[in-house]
Design a protein around this motif. Structure first.
Motif, mmCIF file in Angstrom:
data_model
loop_
_atom_site.group_PDB
_atom_site.id
_atom_site.type_symbol
_atom_site.label_atom_id
_atom_site.label_comp_id
_atom_site.label_asym_id
_atom_site.label_seq_id
_atom_site.Cartn_x
_atom_site.Cartn_y
_atom_site.Cartn_z
ATOM 1 N N GLU B 415 0.854 -1.620 0.279
ATOM 2 C CA GLU B 415 0.082 0.147 0.177
ATOM 3 C C GLU B 415 1.394 1.326 0.028
ATOM 4 O O GLU B 415 2.010 1.507 0.535
ATOM 5 N N ASN B 416 0.405 2.722 0.296
ATOM 6 C CA ASN B 416 1.133 3.635 -0.405
ATOM 7 C C ASN B 416 1.581 3.647 -1.688
ATOM 8 O O ASN B 416 3.351 3.651 -1.150
ATOM 9 N N ALA B 417 1.699 3.674 -2.742
ATOM 10 C CA ALA B 417 2.470 2.787 -3.692
ATOM 11 C C ALA B 417 1.635 3.300 -4.953
ATOM 12 O O ALA B 417 0.876 3.590 -5.203
ATOM 13 N N GLN B 418 2.583 3.433 -6.168
ATOM 14 C CA GLN B 418 2.540 4.055 -7.292
ATOM 15 C C GLN B 418 1.311 4.859 -7.695
ATOM 16 O O GLN B 418 0.324 4.876 -8.564
ATOM 17 N N GLY B 419 1.947 5.717 -7.371
ATOM 18 C CA GLY B 419 1.768 7.411 -7.360
ATOM 19 C C GLY B 419 0.880 7.964 -6.299
ATOM 20 O O GLY B 419 -0.252 7.630 -6.166
ATOM 21 N N TYR B 420 1.533 7.880 -5.059
ATOM 22 C CA TYR B 420 1.283 8.123 -3.989
ATOM 23 C C TYR B 420 1.791 9.015 -3.197
ATOM 24 O O TYR B 420 2.739 9.727 -3.042
ATOM 25 N N GLY B 421 1.175 10.438 -3.219
ATOM 26 C CA GLY B 421 1.471 11.817 -2.923
ATOM 27 C C GLY B 421 0.732 11.568 -1.465
ATOM 28 O O GLY B 421 -0.473 12.310 -1.285
ATOM 29 N N LEU B 422 1.592 11.944 -0.389
ATOM 30 C CA LEU B 422 1.520 12.335 1.742
ATOM 31 C C LEU B 422 1.743 13.903 1.061
ATOM 32 O O LEU B 422 1.871 14.785 0.601
ATOM 33 N N THR B 423 1.583 14.532 2.554
ATOM 34 C CA THR B 423 1.141 15.111 2.709
ATOM 35 C C THR B 423 2.796 15.983 2.525
ATOM 36 O O THR B 423 3.721 15.155 2.482
ATOM 37 N N GLY B 424 2.865 16.941 2.270
ATOM 38 C CA GLY B 424 4.341 18.428 1.161
ATOM 39 C C GLY B 424 5.322 17.481 0.138
ATOM 40 O O GLY B 424 5.664 17.347 0.100
ATOM 41 N N MET B 463 -3.056 12.021 -0.109
ATOM 42 C CA MET B 463 -3.145 11.798 1.277
ATOM 43 C C MET B 463 -2.591 12.771 1.237
ATOM 44 O O MET B 463 -2.022 13.355 1.896
ATOM 45 N N GLY B 464 -3.884 13.421 2.715
ATOM 46 C CA GLY B 464 -3.318 13.880 3.836
ATOM 47 C C GLY B 464 -3.663 13.613 4.892
ATOM 48 O O GLY B 464 -4.005 12.683 5.048
ATOM 49 N N LEU B 465 -3.344 14.257 6.205
ATOM 50 C CA LEU B 465 -2.864 14.220 7.352
ATOM 51 C C LEU B 465 -4.600 14.330 7.842
ATOM 52 O O LEU B 465 -3.974 15.587 8.099
ATOM 53 N N ARG B 466 -5.796 13.680 7.960
ATOM 54 C CA ARG B 466 -6.455 14.010 8.704
ATOM 55 C C ARG B 466 -6.849 14.435 10.185
ATOM 56 O O ARG B 466 -6.300 13.419 10.670
ATOM 57 N N PRO B 467 -6.951 15.719 10.679
ATOM 58 C CA PRO B 467 -7.664 16.645 10.158
ATOM 59 C C PRO B 467 -6.394 18.254 10.360
ATOM 60 O O PRO B 467 -6.687 19.138 10.056
ATOM 61 N N ILE B 468 -5.115 18.045 10.217
ATOM 62 C CA ILE B 468 -4.255 18.734 10.918
ATOM 63 C C ILE B 468 -3.616 19.266 8.703
ATOM 64 O O ILE B 468 -2.919 19.978 9.807
ATOM 65 N N ALA B 469 -2.609 18.735 8.473
ATOM 66 C CA ALA B 469 -1.668 18.361 7.496
ATOM 67 C C ALA B 469 -3.041 18.452 6.002
ATOM 68 O O ALA B 469 -2.893 17.078 6.323
#
Lengths: 305, 654
Positions: B415-424, B463-469
Motif C-alpha cells: 500500500e501507499n504506492a504506485q503514484g502516492y502523494g502524502l502531505t508535502g 492523501m492528507g493527514l486528516r485533520p491537520i495537514a
C-alpha cells in the motif's frame, strides 16, 4: 466556645483535606476511565454497537466525565470526536456550562463542535450562548451556531437567523436557512425567498426551508415563479412541490407551457408531488402533447415515498 | 383463410397499441418504466451535455465547486487542490494535460513538472539548482564546493584509469559529474534541514513510520508536533537537492552509455567521506549496497541489499546515492532497508539502462521520497517491481518517482504506492509503453466490510493527514499498451483530505479492478480523477467508485473513446454523497453500464440538508444499461442527481 472551635478546627481541616483528596482521586479515576473508553471508541475495528455501548457508559459517568470529554472535541480521531459529542449531549444540562465555555475558548475546532453539541441540549443557557456565537468572527462557529439554533427550534432565534441569511459566507447563509426551516416561523419567508437567488446549495436549502414553513410561504414562492430566472423558478417549484396545497396549483400550471424544458419538468414534478386531483389531471393532459424526454421522465418517474 | 389471418394480425396489433397507450397514460408510481425514457433528441448535436445535465437539476456551471475552507488551512495546502475543488470541471483537462506532458517529458522534465505542482516556487526559482556551464555540479550562485581529499584523489585515479583504457574510454568525466553532483546535492539537502535541531530531526525519523502506517497509534499532540516540525523543512531546497542529484545522474549516464568498453572485467572502489565510489565491469557482478556512487557497465548483476550490515539507517541522514547500471538482466533485492531510488531522509537516484530486470524492495523503496527525493528509472525491458509500503512512486515531504520506458512491466505493492502523494509530497509512477499490470493490496486489511478487503492507497492516490495537514499529489501515468490495474480500498485516481490523486491512461484497452473509494473518487475535501483517453476498457468496482465525490469532495471518471464496460453496485458512475460532487463522463463508443444499486448513474442525495451532486454523461454510441440509465435519454436520480445519454459534446473548463 472559641477554644472548642480552635480545638476542633484541625480535625475539620483534616476532614476537608481528606474530602478534597478523595474528590481529586475520584475525578482522576473518572478521567482515566473516560480516556480509556474513548481510546477504545476510536478503534475503527470495533463494531458500531460497541461504540454506542461505550457512549452509554460515558453518559453513565455523568457530569464528572464532562471536563475530560471537552478536549476530545478537538481530537484528530473522528470516531473519538463523535462519541465525545454524543456523550456530552447525552449528559445534557450539566454539560451545558462546560460546552458554553468551550465555545468561547481559544481552540476553534473545540469551539465549533461544542456549538454543534449544544444544539442537542435543551437548557435555558444554551440559546443565548448560541446567539452570541452567531456574531463570532469565525464563520465556522457562526455556521455551527446557526445549525444548533435550528435544532433548538426556539422562535427567539428567528430574527438573528434572518440577519444571518445576509452573512457574507454562504455556509452560514445555508445553515441559517436550514435553521429557519426547522423553526418554521412565517416571519422568515421573505428572507428565505430572497435566498432562492443565491448559490445552488443555499437556494436548495432555502427551498427545503420554505417547504417546511408550508402554506404561509406560498405567496412568496408564487412570486418567485415569475422571476424569469430558470434556476430560481426550479428551486421555487421544488419548494412548492413539498407543500401539498391546492392553492398553488394554478400558479404552477402556466409553467407547463414554458419554453424551458427543465422548468416544464420541474413544474410537472411539483404538480405530481402536490398530488391533488386537479394537479394530477393537468399532468395527465400535458403528457399527451409533451415531447421532451426530461419532462416525460419527470412525469413518470416514481415519487419517493 | 389468408384474409382472416391478415385481419387477425391487424386486430392483435391494434390491441397491443391500445395496451401500450394505456400503460403510458396510467403511468405514475413505478409502472411503465420503459416508457419513461423517450428517445432523447437534443436537436443540436453540438449542444453541450454538461450544460444539459446541470440545467436539468437547476444548476449552473458556477454552482459546482467548493470555494471555502471547511477545515482550517495549513501550510501544506496545494494551490492546484484549491483550484480543482473550486472548479471541478477543470479536473479532466488538468489530468489530461498532466498525463500528456509527462509522457512527452524525459525524467528531468517529469521531475520539474511534478515539483512545480507541489511547490509554488519551482526548483529553479532559488537559483541554486542550476548547473555550472563547465559541467561541474555546484549550484550556480553558491560558494564553490571543495571536494574532500579522498574524492579528489579518487577522481584523479579514475582519470588515469580512463586514459589507460582500464575502464571504458571517455567515462572519466562522468565520475567527475557524479562526485560533484553528490557533494552539491548533499550540501543543499543539509541546508533544507538547517532550521531543525538535531533533536527535531531525530524525532521526525523516530516517528515517521507511525505517521504513514495506520497500524501504529500516535497521540494527537505528538502527531501535531510531527506536522509542525515537518513544516520547518525547506522543501524548495529539498527539491533543489533532488534536482541536482538527478541531473548529475542523467548527465553522467549520457556520457557513460557512449563510452567504449574495451575490456569487460574490472572492479575499482574508493572510500570517501561522502560514501564509497565503485566502478564495476560488464560482467555478472554482485553488489551489496555499500557504495553511494556506483556505476556498473553491464552484465546480469545482482544487487543484494538485504545484508545485515545495511539494516542500520542511523547514520544515513543526508546520504546521496547515485547508481547507474548500463545493461543486462539484473536482480535488485533490498527488503530490509530503503532501497533502489529510495530517498529516505536523503537522496537516491538509480538508472538502469535496460534488460529484463527484477526489483524487490521493502518499505520505502523503488522510487520513494520520504523527507527526501527518490527516483528509479528503468529504460527498457520487461521488468518486475515488487515493494511493500511506501513504494513505486511515493512521496511525503519529498518526491518519489518510478519511471519505466519500454517493455511489459509488472508492478506489485502492498500500500501507499504506485503514484502516492502524502502531505508535502508527490509520488509519480510513469510508464511510457508496454502492456503493464499494476497490483496493490494483500498486505494490510481495511476495517470496513469486516476486514475482508485490503487497503491500497495507490495507483494515483493523494492523501492528507486528516485533520491537520493537507495532502500531496499522487499520479499514475501510463502512455501506451493494454494494461491491467488492480487495487482494493482507496485507489485508481482517488484522494483523501485536501489532496489530488490521478490515474491517466493515454492508450490501450485497459482493465481496472478495485473495490471501494476508487476509479475517480474524491473523499473528504479532496479531488480524485481517472482519465482514460483511448481504447475499449473495462472497469469493475463495488461502490464509491467511477466518478464519486464523498464529503465535500470531487471525484471524476472520464473515458474519452472506445467501447467500454462499467460495472459497479452502488454509489457509483456519477454520484455524490455527503455533499460531494461526482462526475462520470464517457465520450464515445458503444458502452455497457451495470450499476443496479442505490445512487448510481447520476445519483445525488440530501445530507446535512443540502445536496450532493451526481452527474452521469454518455456523449455518443449505442449504449446498454442495467441501472437507471437508458440509451439516448435523460433522467434524474435521487435529489441532485442527473443522467444524460445523448450525442453531443462535453465541454470541460480549461
Amino acid at each position: 466556645m472559641g477554644r472548642v472551635i480552635r480545638g476542633k478546627s484541625p480535625i475539620i481541616l483534616l476532614i476537608s483535606c481528606l474530602f478534597g483528596l478523595f474528590t481529586i482521586a475520584v475525578a482522576d479515576e473518572v478521567s482515566k476511565r473516560v480516556e480509556a473508553l474513548l481510546k477504545e471508541a476510536g478503534n475503527a475495528w470495533i463494531p458500531e454497537e460497541k461504540r454506542v455501548e461505550i457512549q452509554k457508559q460515558i453518559v453513565g459517568l455523568g457530569e464528572k466525565a464532562v471536563p475530560s470529554l471537552i478536549p476530545h472535541l478537538g481530537a484528530m480521531n473522528i470516531l473519538e470526536v463523535n462519541v465525545s459529542m454524543g456523550a456530552l449531549a447525552g449528559i445534557g444540562s450539566p454539560a451545558a456550562p462546560y460546552l458554553i465555555a468551550a465555545m468561547r475558548g481559544d481552540d476553534p475546532e473545540v469551539a465549533y463542535r461544542a456549538a454543534l453539541t449544544l444544539g442537542d441540549i435543551h437548557d435555558a443557557r444554551v440559546v443565548p450562548a448560541l446567539l452570541e456565537g452567531l456574531k463570532s468572527s469565525d464563520w465556522h462557529l457562526r455556521t455551527a451556531c446557526a445549525k444548533s439554533l435550528g435544532t433548538q427550534k426556539n422562535v427567539e432565534a428567528t430574527i438573528p437567523l434572518i440577519a444571518a441569511t445576509a452573512d457574507p459566507e454562504d455556509a452560514v447563509r445555508r445553515a441559517a436557512a436550514i435553521a429557519l426551516g426547522h423553526i418554521g416561523d412565517p416571519a422568515a419567508v421573505d428572507a428565505l425567498a430572497a435566498l432562492l437567488y443565491d448559490t445552488y446549495v443555499v437556494r436548495y436549502s432555502a427551498a427545503i426551508a420554505l417547504a417546511s414553513i408550508g402554506r404561509p410561504a406560498l405567496p412568496a414562492l408564487e412570486k418567485s415563479l415569475q422571476s424569469g430566472n430558470p434556476e430560481v423558478v426550479i428551486a421555487a417549484l421544488q419548494a412548492i412541490g413539498g407543500i401539498p396545497c391546492e392553492e398553488s396549483v394554478h400558479a404552477v400550471i402556466p409553467l407547463l407551457a414554458s419554453g424551458d424544458w427543465a422548468v416544464r419538468g420541474a413544474a410537472a414534478l411539483a404538480l405530481r408531488r402536490i398530488g391533488t386531483p386537479e394537479a394530477n389531471d393537468t399532468v395527465a393532459k400535458i403528457e399527451r402533447r409533451e415531447k421532451h424526454p426530461f419532462v416525460l421522465f419527470e412525469i413518470y418517474k416514481p415519487l419517493p415515498k | 383463410m389468408m384474409r382472416n389471418f391478415r385481419w387477425g394480425i391487424i386486430l392483435l396489433l391494434a390491441l397491443a397499441a391500445i395496451g401500450c397507450a394505456r400503460i403510458r397514460r396510467v403511468g405514475g408510481e413505478g409502472s411503465a418504466l420503459r416508457l419513461l425514457y423517450a428517445p432523447f433528441e437534443l436537436g443540436d448535436s453540438h449542444e453541450d451535455l454538461l450544460d444539459v445535465a446541470l440545467h436539468a437539476i437547476g444548476m449552473k456551471r458556477d454552482d459546482l465547486g467548493y470555494r471555502k475552507d471547511f477545515a482550517q488551512r495549513d501550510p501544506f495546502r496545494l494551490k492546484i487542490v484549491d483550484d480543482l475543488l473550486a472548479h471541478p470541471l477543470k479536473t479532466v483537462p488538468y489530468l489530461k494535460s498532466a498525463g500528456e506532458k509527462l509522457v512527452g517529458s524525459n525524467t528531468i522534465g517529469a521531475y520539474d513538472f511534478i515539483v512545480s505542482q507541489i511547490y509554488e516556487n519551482p526548483v529553479g526559482a532559488t537559483g541554486r539548482s542550476s548547473l555550472r556551464p563547465d559541467g561541474g555540479t555546484a549550484p550556480a550562485g553558491a560558494a564553490p564546493l571543495h571536494l574532500a581529499t579522498e574524492e579528489a584523489e579518487a577522481l584523479s585515479e579514475i582519470e588515469k584509469l580512463d586514459a589507460d583504457g582500464a575502464i571504458p574510454t571517455g567515462s572519466g568525466k562522468a565520475f567527475a559529474i557524479l562526485v560533484n553532483g553528490r557533494r552539491a546535492a548533499a550540501a543543499e539537502f543539509v541546508a533544507a534541514f538547517e532550521k531543525l535541531t538535531p533533536q527535531e530531526i531525530a524525532f521526525l525519523r523516530e516517528k515517521a513510520l507511525a505517521v504513514v502506517s495506520e497500524d501504529e497509534d500516535m497521540p494527537d499532540k505528538e502527531f501535531q508536533r510531527f506536522v509542525a516540525v515537518a513544516g520547518k523543512v525547506d522543501r524548495a531546497k529539498l527539491m533543489a537537492a533532488g534536482r541536482i542529484a538527478l541531473d548529475a545522474d542523467e548527465r553522467a549516464f549520457e556520457i557513460l552509455r557512449k563510452a567504449e568498453v574495451k575490456k569487460k572485467r574490472f572492479h575499482y572502489k574508493w572510500e570517501t567521506p561522502g560514501g564509497a565510489i565503485e566502478i564495476s565491469g560488464a560482467t555478472d557482478d554482485t553488489h551489496k549496497g555499500d557504495a553511494s556512487i556506483l556505476v556498473d557497465f553491464g552484465g546480469n548483476d545482482r544487487y543484494l541489499y538485504d545484508a545485515a550490515q545495511n539494516k542500520n539507517e542511523g547514520d544515513s541522514f543526508g546520504r546521496v546515492s547515485l547508481t547507474i547500471d548500463l545493461g543486462g538482466d539484473d536482480i535488485y533485492v533490498g527488503r530490509n532497508r530503503p532501497s533502489f531510488g529510495a530517498g529516505y531522509f536523503g537522496i537516491d537516484i538509480l538508472l538502469d539502462a535496460g534488460g529484463n530486470d527484477t526489483y524487490i524492495g521493502g518499505d520505502y523503496s523503488l522510487g520513494a521520497g520520504f523527507f527526501g527525493v527518490g527516483v528509479l528509472e528503468d529504460m527498457g525491458g520487461n521488468d518486475s517491481f515488487k515493494g511493500r509500503i511506501f513504494t513505486e512512486g511515493a512521496g511525503f515531504i519529498g518526491v518519489g518517482m518510478l519511471i519505466a520506458h519500454e517493455g511489459n512491466d509488472r508492478y506489485e505493492a502492498g500500500e501507499n504506492a504506485q503514484g502516492y502523494g502524502l502531505t508535502g509530497g508527490a509520488g509519480l509512477l510513469l510508464d511510457y509503453k508496454g502492456a503493464d499490470s499494476y497490483f496493490t493490496g494483500a498486505m494490510l486489511r481495511d476495517h470496513r466490510e469486516e476486514g475482508k478487503y485490503y487497503q491500497s492507497f495507490a495507483q494515483g492516490f493523494g492523501m492528507g493527514l486528516r485533520p491537520i495537514a493537507s495532502g500531496g499529489i499522487g499520479l499514475l501515468v501510463d502512455g501506451e499498451g493494454n494494461d491491467t490495474y488492480e487495487a482494493d480500498y482507496f485507489g485508481q485516481g482517488s484522494s483523501y483530505w485536501y489532496a489530488l490523486g490521478g490515474l491517466i491512461d493515454l492508450k490501450g484497452n485497459d482493465r481496472y479492478i478495485a473495490r471501494r473509494y476508487c476509479q475517480g473518487a474524491g473523499v473528504h475535501l479532496s479531488v480524485g480523477g481517472l482519465v482514460d483517453l483511448e481504447g475499449d476498457d473495462n472497469y469493475v468496482a463495488w461502490g464509491v467508485a467511477q466518478g464519486v465525490g464523498h464529503d465535500l469532495a470531487v471525484g471524476v471518471l472520464y473515458d474519452a473513446v472506445g467501447n467500454d464496460t462499467y460495472t459497479a453496485e452502488w454509489l457509483s458512475q456519477g454520484a455524490g454523497s455527503a455533499n460531494g460532487i461526482g462526475i462520470f463522463a464517457d465520450g464515445s463508443g458503444d458502452d455497457k453500464y451495470i450499476a443496479p444499486g442505490d445512487r448510481t448513474q447520476g445519483g445525488g442525495e440530501i445530507a446535512r440538508e443540502f445536496p450532493s451532486v451526481g452527474i452521469f454523461i454518455d456523449a455518443g454510441g449505442n449504449d446498454s444499461y442495467a441501472g437507471p440509465g437508458r440509451n439516448d435519454s435523460i433522467w434524474t436520480g435521487r435529489e441532485a442527481g442527473v443522467g444524460v445519454d445523448g450525442k453531443g459534446k462535453i465541454r470541460w473548463e480549461e
